[in-house]
Enzyme design. Structure first.
Site, PDB file in Angstrom:
ATOM      1  N   SER A  90     -11.991  -4.032   3.313  1.00 36.55           N
ATOM      2  CA  SER A  90     -12.399  -3.409   2.059  1.00 36.55           C
ATOM      3  C   SER A  90     -12.325  -4.416   0.929  1.00 36.55           C
ATOM      4  O   SER A  90     -11.620  -5.432   1.019  1.00 36.55           O
ATOM      5  CB  SER A  90     -11.485  -2.218   1.744  1.00 36.55           C
ATOM      6  OG  SER A  90     -11.665  -1.758   0.422  1.00 36.55           O
TER       7      SER A  90
ATOM      8  N   TYR B  39      -3.321   1.100   0.432  1.00 36.65           N
ATOM      9  CA  TYR B  39      -4.621   0.846   1.058  1.00 36.65           C
ATOM     10  C   TYR B  39      -4.973  -0.637   0.998  1.00 36.65           C
ATOM     11  O   TYR B  39      -5.394  -1.236   1.995  1.00 36.65           O
ATOM     12  CB  TYR B  39      -5.688   1.672   0.340  1.00 36.65           C
ATOM     13  CG  TYR B  39      -7.068   1.547   0.940  1.00 36.65           C
ATOM     14  CD1 TYR B  39      -7.372   2.141   2.163  1.00 36.65           C
ATOM     15  CD2 TYR B  39      -8.073   0.857   0.271  1.00 36.65           C
ATOM     16  CE1 TYR B  39      -8.641   2.036   2.706  1.00 36.65           C
ATOM     17  CE2 TYR B  39      -9.349   0.745   0.811  1.00 36.65           C
ATOM     18  CZ  TYR B  39      -9.627   1.342   2.022  1.00 36.65           C
ATOM     19  OH  TYR B  39     -10.874   1.223   2.564  1.00 36.65           O
TER      20      TYR B  39
END
Length: 381
Positions: free
Chosen positions: A219, A232
């Site tokens: 990501s 995350y």
């Protein structure tokens, strides 16, 4: 006097070069437009601040334009016949769309889902060919991973498994690192990183047989630190680091490893209102009293607003991500990194070259995910 005269013509010349390259990229296609605007904006800023820096950026603009044009040439993809690919997280989002695309291309797809009877799994069965197999595959469950291995091993035989796409992931919860429940942190690391490592280790013997591909979905948050994304971002940063080591180690076996680093896409990874309320209750009930007082209940309850807002943002067209994964799986010359999405190139660029103090000011305001400040901060104003 001569230096001043040199600067007088240097800036307009650099602006002309940057503008020309920007126009070419914008006319050529959407994929380069975000890069074009980023370079143009930075170029104009440097024109006002430092002519030498403007010259450097003008040269970089030319280099990128050349790269962008040459990299878009037609490539020969490897034949899909007799190739099989295992994808995790196919209930929705990138994995769901990828399973359909690869199936239509003639690849034998093993679509791992968290809920075998869920709507995503049922849609794959209904719309795909008989070659596609839906697998019950919770990537944190070793017994389900082993069952998937035995099935795939029995069906692929000596061909082995061509590709593994570690796509399954969760975002956990968006909040300050100090009040993030350790349970959420562990789950996020387990699903996004540890499970991918276990999947890779389990299926590598089959991939080595075919000299195939491993594609790991990371990501933008794995490279750029965003406020509220401590769990995350950490898990995705681990994916990038692990993939880099794996890429070098497996090259001697003929196995290629690629990282997909999307930016700005809307999927179901954020969860739903019911899950957010549960985590909010957990935070309020588990925080030490002094920490709860420092942040305040009003601030903690306002964190959901950012999640609700993010659920309406981002592109719903996951095509660029799916195409990047397909290229990583089938190209004769796959890249080590792919950056699909409007922010996937420009935001890391700003992070690398912008002074840290300025980056923190910009991003702490852009990605502010609360409507009220923490109680302890508000009391000092």
């Amino acid at each position: 006097m001569e230096a001043g005269g040199g600067e007088a013509w240097l800036c307009p010349l650099c602006v002309l070069v940057i503008a020309t390259n920007t126009l070419l990229l914008l006319l050529w296609g959407r994929g380069g437009s975000w890069v074009a605007w980023s370079v143009a904006l930075l170029g104009l800023t440097l024109c006002c601040m430092a002519p030498a820096g403007c010259l450097v950026l003008a040269l970089l603009s030319v280099c990128y334009t050349v790269f962008y044009f040459t990299s878009r040439r037609e490539e020969h993809l490897l034949p899909a016949h007799n190739k099989s690919v295992l994808i995790t997280g196919c209930d929705s989002g990138f994995g769901h769309s990828l399973a359909k695309i690869l199936d239509s291309a003639g690849i034998k797809v093993y679509a791992g889902v968290l809920k075998e009877s869920g709507p995503g799994a049922q849609e794959l069965r209904r719309l795909s060919s008989s070659q596609l197999t839906v697998l019950q595959l919770d990537v944190t469950d070793t017994s389900q991973i082993s069952a998937a291995l035995q099935l795939i091993k029995s069906q692929t035989g000596e061909r082995g498994l061509w590709g593994l796409v570690n796509n399954a992931g969760v975002i956990g919860y968006l909040c300050d690192g100090e009040i993030l429940p350790i349970r959420i942190l562990r789950k996020t690391l387990d699903v996004n990183f540890i499970a991918g490592v276990e999947m890779t280790q389990t299926f590598l013997p089959l991939i080595r047989q075919s000299k195939g591909r491993i594609v790991n979905i990371s990501s933008l948050a794995g490279e750029v630190p965003f406020p509220g994304f401590a769990a995350y971002g950490s898990s995705k940063a681990a994916v990038i680091s692990y993939s880099g080591a794996l890429r070098q180690e497996l090259s001697q076996w003929g196995v290629r490893v690629a990282v997909i680093q999307p930016g700005g896409f809307k999927t179901n990874i954020l969860g739903n209102q019911q899950e957010w309320i549960q985590v909010q209750k957990e935070i309020l009930s588990s925080l030490p009293q002094e920490v709860r007082e420092a942040y305040g209940d009003e601030y903690i309850c306002s964190l959901q607003q950012r999640l609700s807002s993010m659920n309406t943002q981002g592109s719903t067209d996951v095509g660029p991500v799916v195409e990047a994964i397909k290229h990583a799986l089938l190209s004769e010359t796959p890249r080590a990194f792919y950056h699909p999405g409007p922010a996937a190139w420009s935001v890391p660029f700003i992070h690398r070259f912008c002074p840290t103090w300025l980056f923190d000011i910009i991003f702490s305001n852009i990605f502010k995910y609360y409507s009220v400040p923490p109680a302890g901060v508000a009391s000092k104003k």
